[in-house]
Design a protein around this motif. Structure first.
Motif, PDB file in Angstrom:
ATOM      1  N   GLY A  19     -10.714  -2.700   2.879  1.00  0.00           N
ATOM      2  CA  GLY A  19     -11.485  -1.529   2.476  1.00  0.00           C
ATOM      3  C   GLY A  19     -11.406  -0.437   3.528  1.00  0.00           C
ATOM      4  O   GLY A  19     -12.362   0.306   3.749  1.00  0.00           O
ATOM      5  N   ALA A  20     -10.240  -0.329   4.178  1.00  0.00           N
ATOM      6  CA  ALA A  20     -10.071   0.561   5.336  1.00  0.00           C
ATOM      7  C   ALA A  20      -9.778   2.007   4.976  1.00  0.00           C
ATOM      8  O   ALA A  20      -9.642   2.838   5.864  1.00  0.00           O
ATOM      9  CB  ALA A  20      -8.955   0.025   6.232  1.00  0.00           C
ATOM     10  N   SER A  21      -9.701   2.338   3.700  1.00  0.00           N
ATOM     11  CA  SER A  21      -9.267   3.681   3.312  1.00  0.00           C
ATOM     12  C   SER A  21     -10.406   4.668   3.088  1.00  0.00           C
ATOM     13  O   SER A  21     -10.159   5.848   2.862  1.00  0.00           O
ATOM     14  CB  SER A  21      -8.412   3.612   2.049  1.00  0.00           C
ATOM     15  OG  SER A  21      -9.185   3.150   0.948  1.00  0.00           O
ATOM     16  N   SER A  22     -11.658   4.210   3.170  1.00  0.00           N
ATOM     17  CA  SER A  22     -12.776   5.127   2.949  1.00  0.00           C
ATOM     18  C   SER A  22     -14.067   4.494   3.456  1.00  0.00           C
ATOM     19  O   SER A  22     -14.109   3.307   3.777  1.00  0.00           O
ATOM     20  CB  SER A  22     -12.915   5.482   1.465  1.00  0.00           C
ATOM     21  OG  SER A  22     -13.243   4.323   0.714  1.00  0.00           O
ATOM     22  N   GLY A  23     -15.103   5.300   3.517  1.00  0.00           N
ATOM     23  CA  GLY A  23     -16.448   4.822   3.820  1.00  0.00           C
ATOM     24  C   GLY A  23     -16.573   4.092   5.137  1.00  0.00           C
ATOM     25  O   GLY A  23     -16.004   4.491   6.158  1.00  0.00           O
ATOM     26  N   LEU A  49      -4.381   4.842   3.041  1.00  0.00           N
ATOM     27  CA  LEU A  49      -4.146   4.135   4.301  1.00  0.00           C
ATOM     28  C   LEU A  49      -3.252   4.957   5.223  1.00  0.00           C
ATOM     29  O   LEU A  49      -3.480   5.004   6.433  1.00  0.00           O
ATOM     30  CB  LEU A  49      -3.512   2.766   4.038  1.00  0.00           C
ATOM     31  CG  LEU A  49      -4.409   1.725   3.368  1.00  0.00           C
ATOM     32  CD1 LEU A  49      -3.615   0.471   3.056  1.00  0.00           C
ATOM     33  CD2 LEU A  49      -5.626   1.414   4.221  1.00  0.00           C
ATOM     34  N   GLU A  50      -2.252   5.617   4.649  1.00  0.00           N
ATOM     35  CA  GLU A  50      -1.377   6.493   5.446  1.00  0.00           C
ATOM     36  C   GLU A  50      -2.184   7.637   6.054  1.00  0.00           C
ATOM     37  O   GLU A  50      -1.973   8.006   7.208  1.00  0.00           O
ATOM     38  CB  GLU A  50      -0.240   7.058   4.588  1.00  0.00           C
ATOM     39  CG  GLU A  50       0.768   6.036   4.118  1.00  0.00           C
ATOM     40  CD  GLU A  50       1.746   5.609   5.195  1.00  0.00           C
ATOM     41  OE1 GLU A  50       1.689   6.125   6.328  1.00  0.00           O
ATOM     42  OE2 GLU A  50       2.580   4.733   4.893  1.00  0.00           O
ATOM     43  N   ASN A  55      -4.649  10.053  10.873  1.00  0.00           N
ATOM     44  CA  ASN A  55      -5.825  10.538  11.593  1.00  0.00           C
ATOM     45  C   ASN A  55      -5.997   9.853  12.947  1.00  0.00           C
ATOM     46  O   ASN A  55      -6.580  10.422  13.867  1.00  0.00           O
ATOM     47  CB  ASN A  55      -7.096  10.349  10.769  1.00  0.00           C
ATOM     48  CG  ASN A  55      -7.154  11.291   9.589  1.00  0.00           C
ATOM     49  OD1 ASN A  55      -6.429  12.275   9.516  1.00  0.00           O
ATOM     50  ND2 ASN A  55      -8.024  10.981   8.644  1.00  0.00           N
ATOM     51  N   CYS A  56      -5.494   8.623  13.062  1.00  0.00           N
ATOM     52  CA  CYS A  56      -5.578   7.887  14.325  1.00  0.00           C
ATOM     53  C   CYS A  56      -4.359   8.111  15.213  1.00  0.00           C
ATOM     54  O   CYS A  56      -4.362   7.704  16.373  1.00  0.00           O
ATOM     55  CB  CYS A  56      -5.677   6.389  14.059  1.00  0.00           C
ATOM     56  SG  CYS A  56      -7.209   5.851  13.343  1.00  0.00           S
ATOM     57  N   LEU A  65       0.031  -1.561   8.060  1.00  0.00           N
ATOM     58  CA  LEU A  65      -0.604  -1.284   6.772  1.00  0.00           C
ATOM     59  C   LEU A  65      -0.216  -2.389   5.802  1.00  0.00           C
ATOM     60  O   LEU A  65       0.969  -2.639   5.586  1.00  0.00           O
ATOM     61  CB  LEU A  65      -0.162   0.073   6.223  1.00  0.00           C
ATOM     62  CG  LEU A  65      -0.442   1.294   7.093  1.00  0.00           C
ATOM     63  CD1 LEU A  65      -0.054   2.569   6.354  1.00  0.00           C
ATOM     64  CD2 LEU A  65      -1.884   1.350   7.546  1.00  0.00           C
ATOM     65  N   LEU A  66      -1.213  -3.041   5.244  1.00  0.00           N
ATOM     66  CA  LEU A  66      -0.998  -4.083   4.231  1.00  0.00           C
ATOM     67  C   LEU A  66      -1.802  -3.719   2.992  1.00  0.00           C
ATOM     68  O   LEU A  66      -2.899  -4.229   2.782  1.00  0.00           O
ATOM     69  CB  LEU A  66      -1.432  -5.458   4.760  1.00  0.00           C
ATOM     70  CG  LEU A  66      -0.597  -6.086   5.853  1.00  0.00           C
ATOM     71  CD1 LEU A  66      -1.191  -7.427   6.277  1.00  0.00           C
ATOM     72  CD2 LEU A  66       0.841  -6.276   5.402  1.00  0.00           C
ATOM     73  N   PRO A  67      -1.265  -2.815   2.172  1.00  0.00           N
ATOM     74  CA  PRO A  67      -2.007  -2.435   0.970  1.00  0.00           C
ATOM     75  C   PRO A  67      -1.988  -3.563  -0.065  1.00  0.00           C
ATOM     76  O   PRO A  67      -0.957  -4.181  -0.296  1.00  0.00           O
ATOM     77  CB  PRO A  67      -1.251  -1.212   0.464  1.00  0.00           C
ATOM     78  CG  PRO A  67       0.124  -1.342   1.014  1.00  0.00           C
ATOM     79  CD  PRO A  67      -0.001  -2.103   2.300  1.00  0.00           C
ATOM     80  N   PHE A  68      -3.164  -3.837  -0.630  1.00  0.00           N
ATOM     81  CA  PHE A  68      -3.257  -4.811  -1.714  1.00  0.00           C
ATOM     82  C   PHE A  68      -4.637  -4.751  -2.326  1.00  0.00           C
ATOM     83  O   PHE A  68      -5.580  -4.239  -1.728  1.00  0.00           O
ATOM     84  CB  PHE A  68      -2.919  -6.233  -1.239  1.00  0.00           C
ATOM     85  CG  PHE A  68      -3.999  -6.926  -0.441  1.00  0.00           C
ATOM     86  CD1 PHE A  68      -4.726  -7.969  -1.000  1.00  0.00           C
ATOM     87  CD2 PHE A  68      -4.258  -6.577   0.869  1.00  0.00           C
ATOM     88  CE1 PHE A  68      -5.710  -8.632  -0.264  1.00  0.00           C
ATOM     89  CE2 PHE A  68      -5.236  -7.235   1.608  1.00  0.00           C
ATOM     90  CZ  PHE A  68      -5.960  -8.269   1.040  1.00  0.00           C
TER      91      PHE A  68
END
Length: 157
Positions: A19-23, A49-50, A55-56, A65-68
């Motif tokens: 859940g690293a893409s928001s909030g 995620l990109e 931003n970092c 990055l492991l999108p799933f």
């Protein structure tokens, strides 16, 4: 605010955040990055995620990055394998991905109930069980499970 000694603990620790893409997940990414952690970021949307990675200003062996979709349980063993192959270990797993719903219990379909349980309960269980053997082997690691206050305090509906 962490003390300098506590902040130094995270230097070079490998932290996997779902859940690293928001909030809250995105905020955790920036906080761990600020303290020198290496990061594994997961969420459904690679574009988000990109954006977070950009931003970092992270690259190379500092980030993976492991999108799933966390409810795609069948892909978790291979993702854990990729994480361990590239980062050598996971020091901290942050099970943060989650969803909510606002309808009353009476008017919520069973499909929504199942989706809530798969995302908020079973996904952290499956991912934790997949990464846990490597933590046990190293005799080191931390597992964090995020939850809503709704898990503790019931409300009408």
């Amino acid at each position: 605010m962490l003390s300098k000694r506590d902040a130094a603990y995270f230097k070079d620790q490998v932290v996997w955040i779902t859940g690293a893409s928001s909030g809250i997940g995105e905020s955790l990414v920036y906080a761990f990055h600020e303290h020198g952690a290496k990061l594994i970021l997961s969420a459904r949307r690679i574009q988000e995620l990109e954006r977070v990675r950009h931003n970092c200003s992270l690259h190379g062996d500092e980030i993976l990055l492991l999108p799933f979709d966390v409810t795609d349980f069948s892909c978790i063993p291979s993702l854990v394998g990729r994480a361990l192959d590239q980062m050598n270990c996971v020091d901290i797993l942050v099970n943060n991905a989650g969803i909510s719903q606002r309808a009353s219990a009476l008017h919520t379909s069973f499909d929504v109930d199942r989706q809530l349980m798969n995302t908020n309960f079973f996904a952290p269980v499956v991912l934790t069980k997949a990464i846990l053997p490597s933590m046990i082997e190293r005799n080191s690691g931390h597992i964090v499970v995020m939850s809503s206050l709704n898990a503790k305090f019931g409300r009408p509906s």
